[in-house]
Design a protein around this motif. Structure first.
Motif, PDB file in Angstrom:
ATOM      1  N   ILE A 131       0.569  -1.267   0.375  1.00 44.32           N
ATOM      2  CA  ILE A 131      -0.104  -0.261  -0.283  1.00 44.32           C
ATOM      3  C   ILE A 131       0.749   1.274   0.336  1.00 44.32           C
ATOM      4  CG2 ILE A 131      -2.117   1.213   1.574  1.00 44.32           C
ATOM      5  CD1 ILE A 131      -2.520  -0.970   2.587  1.00 44.32           C
ATOM      6  N   GLY A 132       1.675   1.685   1.224  1.00 43.08           N
ATOM      7  CA  GLY A 132       2.737   3.054   1.425  1.00 43.08           C
ATOM      8  C   GLY A 132       2.155   3.697   1.286  1.00 43.08           C
ATOM      9  N   PHE A 133       1.437   4.322   2.344  1.00 45.08           N
ATOM     10  CA  PHE A 133       0.679   5.663   2.329  1.00 45.08           C
ATOM     11  C   PHE A 133       1.816   6.202   3.218  1.00 45.08           C
ATOM     12  CE2 PHE A 133      -2.805   2.412   4.113  1.00 45.08           C
ATOM     13  CZ  PHE A 133      -3.117   3.049   3.574  1.00 45.08           C
ATOM     14  N   GLY A 134       2.704   5.703   2.855  1.00 44.73           N
ATOM     15  CA  GLY A 134       4.057   7.327   3.329  1.00 44.73           C
ATOM     16  C   GLY A 134       4.424   7.521   4.199  1.00 44.73           C
ATOM     17  N   GLY A 135       3.507   7.327   5.581  1.00 40.82           N
ATOM     18  CA  GLY A 135       3.684   7.494   6.689  1.00 40.82           C
ATOM     19  C   GLY A 135       5.139   6.952   7.407  1.00 40.82           C
ATOM     20  N   ARG A 136       4.752   5.850   7.114  1.00 41.93           N
ATOM     21  CA  ARG A 136       6.262   4.667   7.607  1.00 41.93           C
ATOM     22  C   ARG A 136       7.154   3.944   6.677  1.00 41.93           C
ATOM     23  NH1 ARG A 136       0.864   3.394   9.971  1.00 41.93           N
ATOM     24  NH2 ARG A 136       0.583   4.527  12.062  1.00 41.93           N
ATOM     25  N   MET A 137       8.000   3.999   6.847  1.00 43.21           N
ATOM     26  CA  MET A 137       9.431   3.103   5.835  1.00 43.21           C
ATOM     27  C   MET A 137      10.493   2.862   6.817  1.00 43.21           C
ATOM     28  SD  MET A 137      11.102   6.644   3.777  1.00 43.21           S
ATOM     29  CE  MET A 137      12.247   8.009   5.391  1.00 43.21           C
ATOM     30  N   VAL A 138      11.010   2.144   6.217  1.00 38.98           N
ATOM     31  CA  VAL A 138      12.415   1.034   6.532  1.00 38.98           C
ATOM     32  C   VAL A 138      13.985   2.322   6.172  1.00 38.98           C
ATOM     33  CG1 VAL A 138      13.768  -0.731   5.997  1.00 38.98           C
ATOM     34  CG2 VAL A 138      11.237  -0.501   6.135  1.00 38.98           C
ATOM     35  N   THR A 139      14.291   2.771   7.282  1.00 36.88           N
ATOM     36  CA  THR A 139      15.602   3.394   6.551  1.00 36.88           C
ATOM     37  C   THR A 139      16.904   2.335   6.347  1.00 36.88           C
ATOM     38  OG1 THR A 139      16.292   3.707   9.856  1.00 36.88           O
ATOM     39  CG2 THR A 139      14.660   5.307   8.188  1.00 36.88           C
ATOM     40  N   GLU A 140      17.361   3.103   5.772  1.00 37.23           N
ATOM     41  CA  GLU A 140      19.002   2.045   6.033  1.00 37.23           C
ATOM     42  C   GLU A 140      20.338   1.788   6.958  1.00 37.23           C
ATOM     43  OE1 GLU A 140      22.347   6.175   4.522  1.00 37.23           O
ATOM     44  OE2 GLU A 140      21.271   4.605   3.224  1.00 37.23           O
ATOM     45  N   GLU A 141      19.366   2.180   8.562  1.00 33.18           N
ATOM     46  CA  GLU A 141      19.785   2.551   9.825  1.00 33.18           C
ATOM     47  C   GLU A 141      20.384   0.690  10.101  1.00 33.18           C
ATOM     48  OE1 GLU A 141      21.715   4.019  13.706  1.00 33.18           O
ATOM     49  OE2 GLU A 141      21.953   4.659  11.518  1.00 33.18           O
ATOM     50  N   CYS A 142      19.262   0.136  10.190  1.00 32.07           N
ATOM     51  CA  CYS A 142      19.531  -1.625  10.248  1.00 32.07           C
ATOM     52  C   CYS A 142      18.916  -2.577   9.219  1.00 32.07           C
ATOM     53  CB  CYS A 142      17.531  -1.967  11.271  1.00 32.07           C
ATOM     54  SG  CYS A 142      18.066  -0.624  12.612  1.00 32.07           S
ATOM     55  N   PRO A 143      20.835  -3.376   8.550  1.00 38.84           N
ATOM     56  CA  PRO A 143      20.022  -4.400   7.882  1.00 38.84           C
ATOM     57  C   PRO A 143      19.578  -5.047   7.761  1.00 38.84           C
ATOM     58  CG  PRO A 143      22.835  -3.504   8.050  1.00 38.84           C
ATOM     59  CD  PRO A 143      21.589  -2.668  10.005  1.00 38.84           C
ATOM     60  N   LEU A 144      19.022  -5.610   9.086  1.00 42.61           N
ATOM     61  CA  LEU A 144      17.887  -6.765   9.743  1.00 42.61           C
ATOM     62  C   LEU A 144      16.850  -6.431   9.323  1.00 42.61           C
ATOM     63  CD1 LEU A 144      17.446  -9.105  11.122  1.00 42.61           C
ATOM     64  CD2 LEU A 144      17.314  -8.576  13.344  1.00 42.61           C
ATOM     65  N   ALA A 145      16.443  -5.534   9.148  1.00 40.02           N
ATOM     66  CA  ALA A 145      14.820  -4.677   8.423  1.00 40.02           C
ATOM     67  C   ALA A 145      14.954  -4.738   7.781  1.00 40.02           C
ATOM     68  CB  ALA A 145      14.846  -3.724   9.504  1.00 40.02           C
ATOM     69  N   ILE A 146      16.351  -4.416   6.534  1.00 37.42           N
ATOM     70  CA  ILE A 146      16.328  -4.358   4.938  1.00 37.42           C
ATOM     71  C   ILE A 146      15.691  -5.753   4.996  1.00 37.42           C
ATOM     72  CG2 ILE A 146      17.354  -3.942   2.735  1.00 37.42           C
ATOM     73  CD1 ILE A 146      18.462  -2.144   4.178  1.00 37.42           C
ATOM     74  N   LEU A 147      16.353  -6.628   5.361  1.00 38.91           N
ATOM     75  CA  LEU A 147      16.249  -8.346   5.409  1.00 38.91           C
ATOM     76  C   LEU A 147      14.830  -8.678   5.231  1.00 38.91           C
ATOM     77  CD1 LEU A 147      17.538 -10.906   4.691  1.00 38.91           C
ATOM     78  CD2 LEU A 147      18.147 -11.467   6.906  1.00 38.91           C
ATOM     79  N   ILE A 148      14.124  -8.315   6.781  1.00 36.20           N
ATOM     80  CA  ILE A 148      12.900  -8.747   6.803  1.00 36.20           C
ATOM     81  C   ILE A 148      11.812  -7.693   5.896  1.00 36.20           C
ATOM     82  CG2 ILE A 148      10.940  -8.450   8.254  1.00 36.20           C
ATOM     83  CD1 ILE A 148      13.714 -10.159   9.330  1.00 36.20           C
ATOM     84  N   LEU A 149      12.095  -7.482   5.880  1.00 36.65           N
ATOM     85  CA  LEU A 149      11.730  -6.300   4.752  1.00 36.65           C
ATOM     86  C   LEU A 149      11.400  -7.389   2.935  1.00 36.65           C
ATOM     87  CD1 LEU A 149       9.774  -3.767   3.644  1.00 36.65           C
ATOM     88  CD2 LEU A 149      11.838  -2.775   2.321  1.00 36.65           C
ATOM     89  N   ILE A 150      12.245  -8.004   2.718  1.00 38.13           N
ATOM     90  CA  ILE A 150      12.601  -8.912   1.396  1.00 38.13           C
ATOM     91  C   ILE A 150      11.406  -9.929   1.339  1.00 38.13           C
ATOM     92  CG2 ILE A 150      14.075 -10.083  -0.222  1.00 38.13           C
ATOM     93  CD1 ILE A 150      16.232  -8.006   0.551  1.00 38.13           C
ATOM     94  N   VAL A 151      12.451 -10.289   3.459  1.00 36.84           N
ATOM     95  CA  VAL A 151      11.346 -11.581   3.315  1.00 36.84           C
ATOM     96  C   VAL A 151       9.845 -11.895   3.715  1.00 36.84           C
ATOM     97  CG1 VAL A 151      11.459 -13.958   5.078  1.00 36.84           C
ATOM     98  CG2 VAL A 151      12.964 -12.762   4.421  1.00 36.84           C
TER      99      VAL A 151
END
Length: 388
Positions: A131-151
């Motif tokens: 959906i991507g409403f624009g209020g929440r997003m993943v930052t580059e601060e946590c590589p684990l969060a990027i991995l969970i996003l992909i999974v």
């Protein structure tokens, strides 16, 4: 699909249309249990299946075979459970990074605007359904969060593919198309080309055709082998014929399918009196073909018990030419008329062809007709092959 009320008269009942519930049903004699019901369902109950795990080896087919309430429940719960699971993961990531405590967390959070489990749940929905409403997003601060996003994206695509495919297959199942393939309620036995024939009528209510349609027939009865083995459902294939010969039919209009009762037929010794006492006889008819619009193979089935076979009758014509085109009157689809037919088995007719003389004199004077009938009955009464 045609409506099942109002279009077809109530006094005429098709095989695949609901029978009139107001019609009286007499149970003076218990009927034989059907192997295949009139609407095509197999009357078989599977019990004591110990290896239930085999059904889980083919999960997709198991989901398609489930009833609609269970399918919709699994469809809903699969999405809810995945959203809740990844919401818990996002909440743990934010908690471990210190993003939940206002004013005490890091300067750059792993996921912006996550302050509670509710916000983590909303972010999980936004990620999985993109959906991507624009209020929440993943930052580059946590590589684990990027991995969970992909999974989570991969898991969401897999759930969408499986569940949407399951819903599509359930709505496009082959037996849905078979609801408009109809059979006559009764079968008949009468003469055709001087041979006794078993006949039934089949039709298609839709304009879209069944491609490469074939029809098969089996006789199912209880038999005992010479060694004393009892076979409760002995199936014997018998050939069917149509107007052009062979099993392939061009079902653009209702057709009369017939089987010639000859020496190779399991009905060779069937007599008119057997239709009222032969409780172990069931004739199964199977129509199979490819749906023109979807390309899916469909199959329609029905069966005829002994008391559903009419001796000495044939189907009335229902196709007529009107205004330069052929029209079909489905109100007469199952109507039959009586025709002169020998009251003997096909074996007796082959051994004594003079029994057909009764039919040649049927249109003659009444006295000759009566004499011929009396002569034929006298032959049958002294015949050693007469059925008991």
């Amino acid at each position: 699909m045609l409506s099942r009320k109002g279009i077809i008269p109530e006094e005429y009942v098709l095989t695949r249309l609901a029978e009139d519930p107001t019609e009286p049903r007499y149970r003076a004699r218990e009927r034989r249990a059907r192997f295949v019901s009139k609407n095509g369902n197999c009357n078989v109950a599977h019990k004591n299946i110990r290896e239930q795990g085999r059904f889980l080896q083919d999960v997709f087919t198991t989901l398609v075979d489930l009833k609609w309430p269970y399918t919709l429940l699994i469809f809903t719960m699969s999405f809810l459970c995945s959203w809740l699971l990844f919401a818990m993961v996002w909440w743990l990531i934010a908690f471990a990074h210190g993003d939940l405590a206002p004013g005490e967390g890091a300067a750059v959070p792993c996921v912006t605007s996550i302050h509670s489990f509710s916000s983590a749940f909303l972010f999980s929905i936004e990620v999985q359904v993109t959906i991507g409403f624009g209020g929440r997003m993943v930052t580059e601060e946590c590589p684990l969060a990027i991995l969970i996003l992909i999974v989570q994206n991969i898991v969401g695509l897999m759930i969408n593919a499986i569940m949407l495919g399951c819903i599509f297959m359930k709505t496009a199942q082959a037996h849905r198309r078979a609801e408009t393939l109809i059979f006559s309620k009764h079968a008949v036995i009468a003469l055709r080309h001087s041979r006794l024939c078993f006949m039934l009528r089949v039709g298609d209510l839709r304009k879209s055709m069944i491609i490469s349609a074939t029809i098969h027939m089996q006789v199912v009865r209880k038999t005992t082998s010479p060694e004393g083995e009892v076979v409760p459902l002995h199936q014997v294939d018998i050939p069917m014929e149509n107007g052009v010969g062979g099993n392939n039919i061009f079902l653009v209009a209702p057709l009369i399918i017939y089987h010639v009762i000859d020496a190779n037929s399991p009905l060779y010794d069937l007599a008119p009196c057997d239709l009222h006492h032969h409780q172990d006889l069931e004739i199964i008819v199977i129509l199979e073909g490819v749906v023109e619009t979807t390309g899916i193979t469909t199959q329609a089935r029905t069966s005829y018990l002994a008391d559903e076979i009419l001796w000495g009758q044939r189907f009335v014509p229902i196709v007529a030419e009107e205004d330069g085109r052929y029209s079909v009157d489905y109100s007469k689809f199952g109507n039959t008329i009586k025709v002169p037919t020998p009251l003997c088995t096909a074996r007796q007719l082959d051994e004594d062809p003079s029994l057909l003389d009764v039919l040649t004199l049927a249109r003659g004077p009444l006295r000759k007709r009566s004499m011929a009938m009396a002569k034929a009955k006298a032959k049958l009464s002294i015949s050693p092959d007469s059925p008991s």
